[in-house]
Design a protein around this motif. Sequence first.
Motif, PDB file in Angstrom:
ATOM      1  N   ARG A  36      -3.407  -5.078  -4.815  1.00 12.32           N
ATOM      2  CA  ARG A  36      -3.906  -5.763  -3.614  1.00 12.32           C
ATOM      3  C   ARG A  36      -2.867  -5.684  -2.494  1.00 12.32           C
ATOM      4  NH1 ARG A  36      -5.568  -9.477  -7.754  1.00 12.32           N
ATOM      5  NH2 ARG A  36      -7.847  -9.491  -7.950  1.00 12.32           N
ATOM      6  N   ASN A  37      -1.611  -5.946  -2.846  1.00 18.12           N
ATOM      7  CA  ASN A  37      -0.561  -5.917  -1.835  1.00 18.12           C
ATOM      8  C   ASN A  37      -0.314  -4.504  -1.319  1.00 18.12           C
ATOM      9  OD1 ASN A  37      -0.033  -8.670  -1.765  1.00 18.12           O
ATOM     10  ND2 ASN A  37       1.400  -8.574  -3.482  1.00 18.12           N
ATOM     11  N   HIS A  38      -0.410  -3.513  -2.223  1.00 22.61           N
ATOM     12  CA  HIS A  38      -0.143  -2.134  -1.791  1.00 22.61           C
ATOM     13  C   HIS A  38      -1.226  -1.648  -0.832  1.00 22.61           C
ATOM     14  CE1 HIS A  38       1.843   1.884  -3.097  1.00 22.61           C
ATOM     15  NE2 HIS A  38       1.616   1.841  -1.801  1.00 22.61           N
ATOM     16  N   THR A  39      -2.474  -1.847  -1.184  1.00 23.02           N
ATOM     17  CA  THR A  39      -3.547  -1.424  -0.288  1.00 23.02           C
ATOM     18  C   THR A  39      -3.482  -2.189   1.037  1.00 23.02           C
ATOM     19  OG1 THR A  39      -4.933  -0.965  -2.221  1.00 23.02           O
ATOM     20  CG2 THR A  39      -6.035  -1.070  -0.091  1.00 23.02           C
ATOM     21  N   ALA A  40      -3.055  -3.441   0.967  1.00 20.85           N
ATOM     22  CA  ALA A  40      -2.925  -4.241   2.186  1.00 20.85           C
ATOM     23  C   ALA A  40      -1.863  -3.676   3.125  1.00 20.85           C
ATOM     24  CB  ALA A  40      -2.596  -5.692   1.838  1.00 20.85           C
ATOM     25  N   THR A  41      -0.801  -3.054   2.569  1.00 22.19           N
ATOM     26  CA  THR A  41       0.206  -2.448   3.454  1.00 22.19           C
ATOM     27  C   THR A  41      -0.413  -1.301   4.247  1.00 22.19           C
ATOM     28  OG1 THR A  41       1.024  -0.898   1.773  1.00 22.19           O
ATOM     29  CG2 THR A  41       2.117  -3.028   1.919  1.00 22.19           C
ATOM     30  N   HIS A  42      -1.324  -0.556   3.613  1.00 22.56           N
ATOM     31  CA  HIS A  42      -1.991   0.539   4.326  1.00 22.56           C
ATOM     32  C   HIS A  42      -2.882  -0.019   5.447  1.00 22.56           C
ATOM     33  CE1 HIS A  42      -1.482   4.020   1.265  1.00 22.56           C
ATOM     34  NE2 HIS A  42      -0.554   3.093   1.032  1.00 22.56           N
ATOM     35  N   LEU A  43      -3.594  -1.087   5.137  1.00 22.39           N
ATOM     36  CA  LEU A  43      -4.450  -1.699   6.154  1.00 22.39           C
ATOM     37  C   LEU A  43      -3.612  -2.253   7.302  1.00 22.39           C
ATOM     38  CD1 LEU A  43      -6.975  -3.678   3.910  1.00 22.39           C
ATOM     39  CD2 LEU A  43      -7.221  -1.374   4.854  1.00 22.39           C
ATOM     40  N   MET A  44      -2.493  -2.895   6.956  1.00 27.52           N
ATOM     41  CA  MET A  44      -1.638  -3.471   7.996  1.00 27.52           C
ATOM     42  C   MET A  44      -1.011  -2.372   8.842  1.00 27.52           C
ATOM     43  SD  MET A  44       1.364  -6.329   7.693  1.00 27.52           S
ATOM     44  CE  MET A  44       2.401  -5.390   6.598  1.00 27.52           C
ATOM     45  N   LEU A  66       4.337  -8.637  -0.256  1.00 28.38           N
ATOM     46  CA  LEU A  66       4.576  -7.317   0.311  1.00 28.38           C
ATOM     47  C   LEU A  66       5.496  -7.460   1.515  1.00 28.38           C
ATOM     48  CD1 LEU A  66       2.828  -6.609   3.198  1.00 28.38           C
ATOM     49  CD2 LEU A  66       0.963  -7.063   1.621  1.00 28.38           C
ATOM     50  N   ARG A  67       6.260  -6.411   1.736  1.00 28.55           N
ATOM     51  CA  ARG A  67       7.165  -6.350   2.891  1.00 28.55           C
ATOM     52  C   ARG A  67       6.984  -4.992   3.537  1.00 28.55           C
ATOM     53  NH1 ARG A  67      12.522  -6.433   0.628  1.00 28.55           N
ATOM     54  NH2 ARG A  67      12.526  -4.165   0.801  1.00 28.55           N
ATOM     55  N   PHE A  68       6.913  -4.970   4.856  1.00 34.16           N
ATOM     56  CA  PHE A  68       6.622  -3.727   5.569  1.00 34.16           C
ATOM     57  C   PHE A  68       7.538  -3.618   6.776  1.00 34.16           C
ATOM     58  CE2 PHE A  68       4.093  -0.967   8.398  1.00 34.16           C
ATOM     59  CZ  PHE A  68       3.807   0.076   7.537  1.00 34.16           C
ATOM     60  N   ASP A  69       8.388  -2.592   6.817  1.00 34.20           N
ATOM     61  CA  ASP A  69       9.277  -2.335   7.949  1.00 34.20           C
ATOM     62  C   ASP A  69       8.692  -1.200   8.790  1.00 34.20           C
ATOM     63  OD1 ASP A  69      10.906  -4.176   6.719  1.00 34.20           O
ATOM     64  OD2 ASP A  69      12.279  -2.691   5.875  1.00 34.20           O
ATOM     65  N   PHE A  70       8.729  -1.366  10.102  1.00 33.53           N
ATOM     66  CA  PHE A  70       8.094  -0.375  10.967  1.00 33.53           C
ATOM     67  C   PHE A  70       8.820  -0.282  12.311  1.00 33.53           C
ATOM     68  CE2 PHE A  70       6.227  -4.485  11.582  1.00 33.53           C
ATOM     69  CZ  PHE A  70       6.034  -4.623  12.938  1.00 33.53           C
ATOM     70  N   SER A  71       8.639   0.847  12.966  1.00 34.23           N
ATOM     71  CA  SER A  71       9.297   1.075  14.252  1.00 34.23           C
ATOM     72  C   SER A  71       8.545   0.347  15.363  1.00 34.23           C
ATOM     73  CB  SER A  71       9.349   2.579  14.548  1.00 34.23           C
ATOM     74  OG  SER A  71       8.059   3.156  14.407  1.00 34.23           O
ATOM     75  N   HIS A  72       9.273  -0.489  16.078  1.00 33.61           N
ATOM     76  CA  HIS A  72       8.737  -1.196  17.246  1.00 33.61           C
ATOM     77  C   HIS A  72       9.923  -1.846  17.939  1.00 33.61           C
ATOM     78  CE1 HIS A  72       5.680  -2.870  19.787  1.00 33.61           C
ATOM     79  NE2 HIS A  72       6.040  -4.108  19.538  1.00 33.61           N
ATOM     80  N   VAL A  88      13.468  -1.690  14.806  1.00 31.95           N
ATOM     81  CA  VAL A  88      12.725  -1.812  13.539  1.00 31.95           C
ATOM     82  C   VAL A  88      12.427  -3.285  13.275  1.00 31.95           C
ATOM     83  CG1 VAL A  88      12.729  -1.400  11.051  1.00 31.95           C
ATOM     84  CG2 VAL A  88      13.816   0.238  12.572  1.00 31.95           C
ATOM     85  N   ARG A  89      11.142  -3.586  13.071  1.00 26.49           N
ATOM     86  CA  ARG A  89      10.690  -4.949  12.770  1.00 26.49           C
ATOM     87  C   ARG A  89      10.218  -5.029  11.326  1.00 26.49           C
ATOM     88  NH1 ARG A  89      12.824  -7.931  16.451  1.00 26.49           N
ATOM     89  NH2 ARG A  89      11.512  -9.618  15.637  1.00 26.49           N
ATOM     90  N   ARG A  90      10.114  -6.232  10.825  1.00 24.84           N
ATOM     91  CA  ARG A  90       9.671  -6.446   9.444  1.00 24.84           C
ATOM     92  C   ARG A  90       8.606  -7.536   9.406  1.00 24.84           C
ATOM     93  NH1 ARG A  90      14.136  -7.301   4.981  1.00 24.84           N
ATOM     94  NH2 ARG A  90      13.994  -5.010   5.079  1.00 24.84           N
ATOM     95  N   LEU A  91       7.510  -7.239   8.700  1.00 27.59           N
ATOM     96  CA  LEU A  91       6.493  -8.233   8.413  1.00 27.59           C
ATOM     97  C   LEU A  91       6.437  -8.466   6.914  1.00 27.59           C
ATOM     98  CD1 LEU A  91       3.493  -7.192  10.711  1.00 27.59           C
ATOM     99  CD2 LEU A  91       4.980  -9.189  10.981  1.00 27.59           C
ATOM    100  N   GLU A  92       6.329  -9.724   6.511  1.00 25.30           N
ATOM    101  CA  GLU A  92       6.122 -10.065   5.110  1.00 25.30           C
ATOM    102  C   GLU A  92       4.791 -10.795   4.997  1.00 25.30           C
ATOM    103  OE1 GLU A  92       9.601 -11.154   2.664  1.00 25.30           O
ATOM    104  OE2 GLU A  92      10.668 -11.357   4.566  1.00 25.30           O
ATOM    105  N   PHE A 105       8.173  -2.736   0.482  1.00 18.97           N
ATOM    106  CA  PHE A 105       8.359  -3.295  -0.854  1.00 18.97           C
ATOM    107  C   PHE A 105       7.049  -3.945  -1.243  1.00 18.97           C
ATOM    108  CE2 PHE A 105       9.144  -6.972  -3.552  1.00 18.97           C
ATOM    109  CZ  PHE A 105       9.837  -6.387  -4.607  1.00 18.97           C
ATOM    110  N   VAL A 106       6.554  -3.558  -2.410  1.00 18.87           N
ATOM    111  CA  VAL A 106       5.282  -4.090  -2.886  1.00 18.87           C
ATOM    112  C   VAL A 106       5.466  -4.582  -4.309  1.00 18.87           C
ATOM    113  CG1 VAL A 106       2.894  -3.563  -3.455  1.00 18.87           C
ATOM    114  CG2 VAL A 106       3.932  -2.527  -1.438  1.00 18.87           C
ATOM    115  N   SER A 107       5.232  -5.860  -4.532  1.00 18.97           N
ATOM    116  CA  SER A 107       5.270  -6.417  -5.877  1.00 18.97           C
ATOM    117  C   SER A 107       3.984  -7.194  -6.101  1.00 18.97           C
ATOM    118  CB  SER A 107       6.481  -7.337  -6.042  1.00 18.97           C
ATOM    119  OG  SER A 107       6.320  -8.515  -5.257  1.00 18.97           O
TER     120      SER A 107
END
Length: 891
Positions: free
Chosen positions: A568-576, A600-606, A699-703, A594-596
């Motif tokens: 669920r968390n992994h697919t959610a990173t793709h959606l996010m 989930l944790r997602f780092d991205f350029s912004h 680089v920003r991070r969303l959890e 990082f997906v457990s």
Amino acid sequence: MQSREIRQSFLDFFAQKAHTIVRSAPVIPADDPTLLFTNAGMNQFKDVFLAKGTRPYVRAVDTQKCIRASGKHNDLEDVGRDTYHHTFFEMLGNWSFGDYYKHEAITWAWELMAEVWALPKDRLYATVYQDDDESFQIWKSQTDINPEHILRFGDKDNFWEMGESGPCGPCSEIHIDLTPDGSGKELVNVGDYRVIELWNLVFIQYNRKSDGSLEPLPMKHVDTGMGFERVVAVMQGKGSNYDSDVFQPLFDRLTEITGVSYGAAMDDQRDIAMRVIADHARTLTFALSDGAMPSNEGRGYVLRRILRRALRYSKNLGYNEPILHQLVGTLASSMGDVFPELVKQQEIVKNIIKAEEESFIVTLDRGMEIFSEVVATLRAAKGSMIGGQDAFKLYDTYGFPFDLTTLMANEVGLQVDGEGFERCMLEQKTRARTDRKEKQQVGDDGAEWLWFSDVHASVFAGYEQLEMPVVITGAKQTGDKLLLVLNRTPFYPESGGQTGDRGFLANARYRFTVVDTIKDGDAIFHVVTEAFDKILDTLVSLDDISLDELELTVNASVDRCVRQDAERNHTATHLMHGALRHILGQHVQQKGSFVSAERLRFDFSHFSKLSDAEIDAVEAEVNAQIRQAEKVVKYADMPYDEAIAKGALAFFGDKYSDRVRMVEVPGISVELCGGTHVDNIGSIGLFKIVSESSVASGVRRLEAVTGSAAEKLLWNEYRELQQVRHLLKAKGDEAVSERVAELMEAKKELEKQRLEGKISSLLTMLIAELEVSPDINCCRVITKVVDGVDGETLRQAVLALREKLPCSAGLLCTVDDGKVSLVSFASDKAVRVCGIDAGKLIREAAKQVQGGGGGKPEFATAGGKNIDGIPKALATYAESLNALLEQNRDA
């Protein structure tokens, strides 16, 4: 020939000899913690050399992006000072994985260089390892090289090793003599730019273990590496790598920016600066395009050092503004056809580099202040040498190279403790080396494996099945862990940011828990930390039992709840990711994840903090997609180039083979991803962002959490809100936030009234004491400990006190939460007539309580931690103040 033609002719030559042309691996190793950067063409094939992985081909050729700026292979300090070293370079290479060996490698190398490229044979030298008679004879009998040009050397020059551990073996190198009269035989392997190495043919037959010993590899391999920039310079008749068409576009751009032309002389300081800047711009651009980020540790620290080194050299060009980011577009234009990631990432890379440059310009000023303070302290102590620790602090914290600190010190007549600086450097390198070793892949600790089968690879069969019968093929105890390899497994190994599966392995004889699953080449390690019962004792005494008695067939069962939550968390990173690109812009690229099962944790350029409205919009879009309940389409075993052509996004941190797995949520997201995913996004249930933060410049991070974790979070927050509503006795749809704001405002007003009351009482008491205090030269003086008040209350009272008597001064002290607060004051008349300076007086007093502070002549504060020093602080203040007043009386 132009550089593009030379590169292509190399690839074509080996393609005609049945080599598969493979794409360059990123300069950031995705799954090798022993390396900060890809430093050789063979890095991406390390698993093959160690017999941990395979490829669908046995011969390969490519041009590999390499960075050598750390560790064993570190060319950083040579860059700019000579004409043939680089921190970033391309390595042209061809490989044999257990196929051909020395004969083909040597004869083909000679054919390409002497026949196809027609380099002068009388200028070429071949070196071989000191006891490698086989290579010596091949050169002598199978080529027409001058036999006197075949030279033997020892470990330093002709035994190649990738790092402190890993694949290695003897090598044969090809050098070219560029001296005017061709008399450079004695200059081979002495580091002279007139006779340089062009091509290294490595015969990999050993593995250097972590204890330093060598073990033969199961198969012998060939790994060759040719310096692209060097061979281009030779073939174009240039005396320097930097004079070729590889670097010319960068120098042209630098001339546009600075007005300085390149080509005055090799030792000209402006030419050196331009070489450094051009080289370092390449390193930074390629590293950042592959997903690296400047930081204060590891590879990010190395990149930050490189950027600061280049920026410092730009001052030699008379340029004091950010410069490196202005070269990113030039690199994208000149090399983007070969490395398309430069074009794709150029705006992001440009912004990151510019932010780092602007930050360092500020840091540079601060570093200069620190240097001045060090010099002032040293001179006050009548010293003449800046300590190694101070020099290292300037280097480590403010990016000052040691030579810059030495230069500045010489300008003010001081020296620098070079030995002390080197000790600090060695301590840091030792810490870093120890940290890297601790992060090495589990299983590389030197302990021996017990193999029960000739097949050491594992087949992952867990995309569709979570339970199946398997066979244990290998086992090893390492520390308090037991590692097991199975012939096939439903357990997903940690990869691409997704944590490894957990679960159970059991049969009629034993049962134990798998706490983690890790991939190493083609093998998958199942980590067991609990007692292995009887089977562990059995495994270490194989002489007493047959394999049949081991009962190696077990039932492997993945913990379904853990796996499904992770999916669920992994697919959610793709959606996010898709939502972020839609809402913020197409510049958004994944920089880490990082997906457990838990989150989930997602780092991205912004380049800016996300507003509440943007976070709400991302969250709303993802949840709207979830409600659509689209099926997730998983394409397995697709050619990499085909997937990219279909628009698939590649994630930073994943290592992609020639055939890949593509995951698509129709109309929303198309990613290259080997992880596990839900079959339908509706099963994610709910998506909730819990935090937004900064990771690095740009680089920003969303959890976030999903499914039951998101429900639990929201229910807890709802219950807490209801409790607050109940306590406030809020009715109906009355806004709780407004009621809380009203209460906070009322509390603030009460606190203000309470403070004013305390200040008024304290002020009354202090005025009374000041009116009867000693009168020295018409100035009332008070030094006193005030109990039961905090530092802020005391400061407010003293500010009012200095206005009450026309000529007064003093020091008041309180202890609040174990800390000493000092407040010094002087009325306007005391400052003007008596010459009192509260700031100067308090500094001496503060030393008695192991503190410091200061302020203006009329009001100053200080703090300290030594409560026992308070009496001496008051006495010191009173003594200094009285002496000043008596001095004025006498005057």
